[in-house]
Design a protein around this motif. Structure first.
Motif, PDB file in Angstrom:
ATOM      1  N   PRO A   1     -14.100 -20.349  12.783  1.00 23.62           N
ATOM      2  CA  PRO A   1     -13.769 -20.783  14.136  1.00 23.62           C
ATOM      3  C   PRO A   1     -12.596 -19.960  14.660  1.00 23.62           C
ATOM      4  O   PRO A   1     -11.627 -19.729  13.947  1.00 23.62           O
ATOM      5  N   ALA A   2     -12.705 -19.499  15.900  1.00 24.62           N
ATOM      6  CA  ALA A   2     -11.633 -18.733  16.531  1.00 24.62           C
ATOM      7  C   ALA A   2     -11.311 -19.372  17.872  1.00 24.62           C
ATOM      8  O   ALA A   2     -12.203 -19.802  18.590  1.00 24.62           O
ATOM      9  N   GLN A   3     -10.031 -19.442  18.171  1.00 26.77           N
ATOM     10  CA  GLN A   3      -9.610 -20.002  19.449  1.00 26.77           C
ATOM     11  C   GLN A   3      -9.075 -18.875  20.325  1.00 26.77           C
ATOM     12  O   GLN A   3      -8.381 -17.972  19.855  1.00 26.77           O
ATOM     13  N   ILE A   4      -9.414 -18.946  21.601  1.00 28.79           N
ATOM     14  CA  ILE A   4      -8.949 -17.939  22.546  1.00 28.79           C
ATOM     15  C   ILE A   4      -7.572 -18.344  23.049  1.00 28.79           C
ATOM     16  O   ILE A   4      -7.337 -19.498  23.409  1.00 28.79           O
ATOM     17  N   LEU A   5      -6.649 -17.384  23.047  1.00 28.50           N
ATOM     18  CA  LEU A   5      -5.326 -17.578  23.591  1.00 28.50           C
ATOM     19  C   LEU A   5      -5.156 -16.576  24.736  1.00 28.50           C
ATOM     20  O   LEU A   5      -5.431 -15.391  24.557  1.00 28.50           O
ATOM     21  N   THR A   6      -4.766 -17.044  25.911  1.00 26.18           N
ATOM     22  CA  THR A   6      -4.573 -16.150  27.049  1.00 26.18           C
ATOM     23  C   THR A   6      -3.113 -16.166  27.477  1.00 26.18           C
ATOM     24  O   THR A   6      -2.407 -17.164  27.276  1.00 26.18           O
ATOM     25  N   LEU A   7      -2.659 -15.043  28.054  1.00 26.29           N
ATOM     26  CA  LEU A   7      -1.288 -14.954  28.534  1.00 26.29           C
ATOM     27  C   LEU A   7      -1.164 -13.842  29.562  1.00 26.29           C
ATOM     28  O   LEU A   7      -1.999 -12.938  29.631  1.00 26.29           O
ATOM     29  N   HIS A   8      -0.114 -13.914  30.342  1.00 23.98           N
ATOM     30  CA  HIS A   8       0.204 -12.869  31.307  1.00 23.98           C
ATOM     31  C   HIS A   8       1.467 -12.178  30.823  1.00 23.98           C
ATOM     32  O   HIS A   8       2.484 -12.824  30.578  1.00 23.98           O
ATOM     33  N   ALA A   9       1.406 -10.852  30.659  1.00 25.89           N
ATOM     34  CA  ALA A   9       2.563 -10.068  30.221  1.00 25.89           C
ATOM     35  C   ALA A   9       3.190  -9.430  31.450  1.00 25.89           C
ATOM     36  O   ALA A   9       2.599  -8.541  32.064  1.00 25.89           O
ATOM     37  N   ASP A  10       4.355  -9.887  31.801  1.00 26.44           N
ATOM     38  CA  ASP A  10       4.993  -9.451  33.042  1.00 26.44           C
ATOM     39  C   ASP A  10       5.348  -7.960  33.074  1.00 26.44           C
ATOM     40  O   ASP A  10       5.111  -7.303  34.083  1.00 26.44           O
ATOM     41  N   PRO A  11       5.908  -7.357  31.995  1.00 30.02           N
ATOM     42  CA  PRO A  11       6.289  -5.941  32.097  1.00 30.02           C
ATOM     43  C   PRO A  11       5.102  -5.024  32.436  1.00 30.02           C
ATOM     44  O   PRO A  11       5.254  -4.056  33.161  1.00 30.02           O
ATOM     45  N   SER A  12       3.925  -5.336  31.925  1.00 31.30           N
ATOM     46  CA  SER A  12       2.754  -4.497  32.194  1.00 31.30           C
ATOM     47  C   SER A  12       1.894  -5.062  33.325  1.00 31.30           C
ATOM     48  O   SER A  12       0.908  -4.446  33.714  1.00 31.30           O
ATOM     49  N   ASP A  13       2.245  -6.242  33.831  1.00 26.05           N
ATOM     50  CA  ASP A  13       1.470  -6.942  34.858  1.00 26.05           C
ATOM     51  C   ASP A  13      -0.004  -7.004  34.477  1.00 26.05           C
ATOM     52  O   ASP A  13      -0.886  -6.666  35.259  1.00 26.05           O
ATOM     53  N   ALA A  14      -0.256  -7.415  33.251  1.00 27.96           N
ATOM     54  CA  ALA A  14      -1.626  -7.500  32.738  1.00 27.96           C
ATOM     55  C   ALA A  14      -1.869  -8.886  32.146  1.00 27.96           C
ATOM     56  O   ALA A  14      -0.947  -9.557  31.698  1.00 27.96           O
ATOM     57  N   TRP A  15      -3.132  -9.276  32.147  1.00 30.26           N
ATOM     58  CA  TRP A  15      -3.571 -10.503  31.492  1.00 30.26           C
ATOM     59  C   TRP A  15      -4.221 -10.127  30.165  1.00 30.26           C
ATOM     60  O   TRP A  15      -4.969  -9.152  30.085  1.00 30.26           O
ATOM     61  N   PHE A  16      -3.929 -10.899  29.127  1.00 29.86           N
ATOM     62  CA  PHE A  16      -4.485 -10.655  27.801  1.00 29.86           C
ATOM     63  C   PHE A  16      -5.215 -11.895  27.312  1.00 29.86           C
ATOM     64  O   PHE A  16      -4.848 -13.021  27.647  1.00 29.86           O
ATOM     65  N   ALA A  17      -6.225 -11.679  26.485  1.00 32.45           N
ATOM     66  CA  ALA A  17      -6.907 -12.763  25.766  1.00 32.45           C
ATOM     67  C   ALA A  17      -7.052 -12.316  24.319  1.00 32.45           C
ATOM     68  O   ALA A  17      -7.436 -11.176  24.055  1.00 32.45           O
ATOM     69  N   TRP A  18      -6.704 -13.187  23.410  1.00 28.37           N
ATOM     70  CA  TRP A  18      -6.834 -12.914  21.972  1.00 28.37           C
ATOM     71  C   TRP A  18      -7.752 -13.969  21.377  1.00 28.37           C
ATOM     72  O   TRP A  18      -7.607 -15.161  21.636  1.00 28.37           O
ATOM     73  N   TRP A  19      -8.702 -13.562  20.540  1.00 27.04           N
ATOM     74  CA  TRP A  19      -9.557 -14.453  19.765  1.00 27.04           C
ATOM     75  C   TRP A  19      -8.961 -14.485  18.363  1.00 27.04           C
ATOM     76  O   TRP A  19      -9.046 -13.514  17.622  1.00 27.04           O
ATOM     77  N   ILE A  20      -8.379 -15.622  17.989  1.00 26.34           N
ATOM     78  CA  ILE A  20      -7.636 -15.735  16.736  1.00 26.34           C
ATOM     79  C   ILE A  20      -8.327 -16.737  15.820  1.00 26.34           C
ATOM     80  O   ILE A  20      -8.603 -17.874  16.218  1.00 26.34           O
ATOM     81  N   GLY A  21      -8.604 -16.322  14.574  1.00 32.83           N
ATOM     82  CA  GLY A  21      -9.206 -17.216  13.593  1.00 32.83           C
ATOM     83  C   GLY A  21      -8.280 -18.379  13.300  1.00 32.83           C
ATOM     84  O   GLY A  21      -7.111 -18.182  12.978  1.00 32.83           O
ATOM     85  N   THR A  22      -8.796 -19.618  13.415  1.00 30.66           N
ATOM     86  CA  THR A  22      -7.947 -20.796  13.231  1.00 30.66           C
ATOM     87  C   THR A  22      -7.602 -21.044  11.769  1.00 30.66           C
ATOM     88  O   THR A  22      -6.629 -21.732  11.477  1.00 30.66           O
TER      89      THR A  22
END
Length: 79
Positions: free
Chosen positions: A23-44
């Motif tokens: 099982p992997a959970q998606i984690l999303t965030l906004h990185a201000d210095p690069s003004d980009a949105w990221f999503a990570w699929w991380i194994g729980t």
């Protein structure tokens, strides 16, 4: 990595998905210095990052991580 994600905001946990039998959970965030949105699929269970996606102005990227703990073979492109 530290400077890329420094000041990250809007960090959210997303849906669950199975990757490589884990099982992997998606984690999303906004990185201000690069003004980009990221999503990570991380194994729980393992904490392994299986996939990363980045969306910014005028471009996006997706990284798929596989073959963990396997030898890396880099082959010359065909001529």
């Amino acid at each position: 990595w530290g400077s890329m994600y420094a000041g990250a905001e809007n960090i959210r946990l997303g849906t669950m998905e199975e990757i490589n039998g884990e099982p992997a959970q998606i984690l999303t965030l906004h990185a201000d210095p690069s003004d980009a949105w990221f999503a990570w699929w991380i194994g729980t269970e393992s904490g392994t990052v299986y996939r990363t996606a980045m969306v910014a102005r005028q471009h996006y990227m997706v990284w798929e991580y596989s073959g963990m703990d396997e030898p890396l073979v880099i082959e010359r492109p065909p001529i």
